[in-house]
Design a protein around this motif. Sequence first.
Motif, PDB file in Angstrom:
ATOM      1  N   UNK A  31       0.832  -1.205   0.000  1.00 20.47           N
ATOM      2  CA  UNK A  31       0.000   0.000   0.000  1.00 20.47           C
ATOM      3  C   UNK A  31       0.866   1.254   0.000  1.00 20.47           C
ATOM      4  N   UNK A  32       1.880   1.280   0.833  1.00 21.07           N
ATOM      5  CA  UNK A  32       2.770   2.438   0.898  1.00 21.07           C
ATOM      6  C   UNK A  32       3.462   2.668  -0.446  1.00 21.07           C
ATOM      7  N   UNK A  33       3.887   1.608  -1.108  1.00 28.61           N
ATOM      8  CA  UNK A  33       4.538   1.745  -2.416  1.00 28.61           C
ATOM      9  C   UNK A  33       3.566   2.314  -3.448  1.00 28.61           C
ATOM     10  N   UNK A  34       2.324   1.857  -3.417  1.00 26.70           N
ATOM     11  CA  UNK A  34       1.313   2.369  -4.342  1.00 26.70           C
ATOM     12  C   UNK A  34       1.046   3.834  -4.066  1.00 26.70           C
ATOM     13  N   UNK A  35       0.866   4.187  -2.796  1.00 27.30           N
ATOM     14  CA  UNK A  35       0.601   5.586  -2.445  1.00 27.30           C
ATOM     15  C   UNK A  35       1.771   6.470  -2.842  1.00 27.30           C
ATOM     16  N   UNK A  36       2.989   5.976  -2.631  1.00 30.63           N
ATOM     17  CA  UNK A  36       4.163   6.758  -3.000  1.00 30.63           C
ATOM     18  C   UNK A  36       4.232   6.983  -4.509  1.00 30.63           C
ATOM     19  N   UNK A  37       3.895   5.955  -5.267  1.00 31.58           N
ATOM     20  CA  UNK A  37       3.925   6.074  -6.728  1.00 31.58           C
ATOM     21  C   UNK A  37       2.891   7.084  -7.229  1.00 31.58           C
ATOM     22  N   UNK A  39       1.745   9.726  -5.371  1.00 30.12           N
ATOM     23  CA  UNK A  39       1.761  10.892  -4.486  1.00 30.12           C
ATOM     24  C   UNK A  39       1.436  12.192  -5.215  1.00 30.12           C
ATOM     25  N   UNK A  40       2.019  12.413  -6.373  1.00 28.88           N
ATOM     26  CA  UNK A  40       1.796  13.668  -7.100  1.00 28.88           C
ATOM     27  C   UNK A  40       0.321  13.850  -7.454  1.00 28.88           C
ATOM     28  N   UNK A  41      -0.320  12.789  -7.887  1.00 28.61           N
ATOM     29  CA  UNK A  41      -1.742  12.862  -8.237  1.00 28.61           C
ATOM     30  C   UNK A  41      -2.570  13.124  -6.981  1.00 28.61           C
ATOM     31  N   UNK A  42      -2.238  12.438  -5.895  1.00 24.39           N
ATOM     32  CA  UNK A  42      -2.972  12.623  -4.641  1.00 24.39           C
ATOM     33  C   UNK A  42      -2.878  14.054  -4.155  1.00 24.39           C
ATOM     34  N   UNK A  43      -1.671  14.602  -4.178  1.00 25.26           N
ATOM     35  CA  UNK A  43      -1.481  15.968  -3.692  1.00 25.26           C
ATOM     36  C   UNK A  43      -2.134  16.991  -4.627  1.00 25.26           C
ATOM     37  N   UNK A  44      -2.104  16.735  -5.912  1.00 25.32           N
ATOM     38  CA  UNK A  44      -2.728  17.650  -6.873  1.00 25.32           C
ATOM     39  C   UNK A  44      -4.243  17.697  -6.672  1.00 25.32           C
ATOM     40  N   UNK A  45      -4.817  16.586  -6.264  1.00 25.79           N
ATOM     41  CA  UNK A  45      -6.267  16.542  -6.053  1.00 25.79           C
ATOM     42  C   UNK A  45      -6.681  17.489  -4.931  1.00 25.79           C
ATOM     43  N   UNK A  46      -5.799  17.703  -3.972  1.00 30.80           N
ATOM     44  CA  UNK A  46      -6.106  18.618  -2.878  1.00 30.80           C
ATOM     45  C   UNK A  46      -6.266  20.054  -3.341  1.00 30.80           C
TER      46      UNK A  46
END
Length: 54
Positions: A31-37, A39-46
């Motif tokens: 899960x951590x590896x997936x989230x890290x991969x 990360x840019x998309x997750x942060x951009x969504x904010x």
Amino acid sequence: MLGLVGSDDPPLRLLLGSMVYDLAFDLSRRLMATWEAWEAVSRAAGHAVPRPGS
């Protein structure tokens, strides 16, 4: 189990057994590896979604 019962700071969840512990850690690492991969998309969504009440 007595250590858990007598603990002043017991965990919210406890993994019991070596197999369960190993499986949980493996899943967590994946899960951590997936989230890290992603990360840019997750942060951009904010930045794309306004805060409630804004």
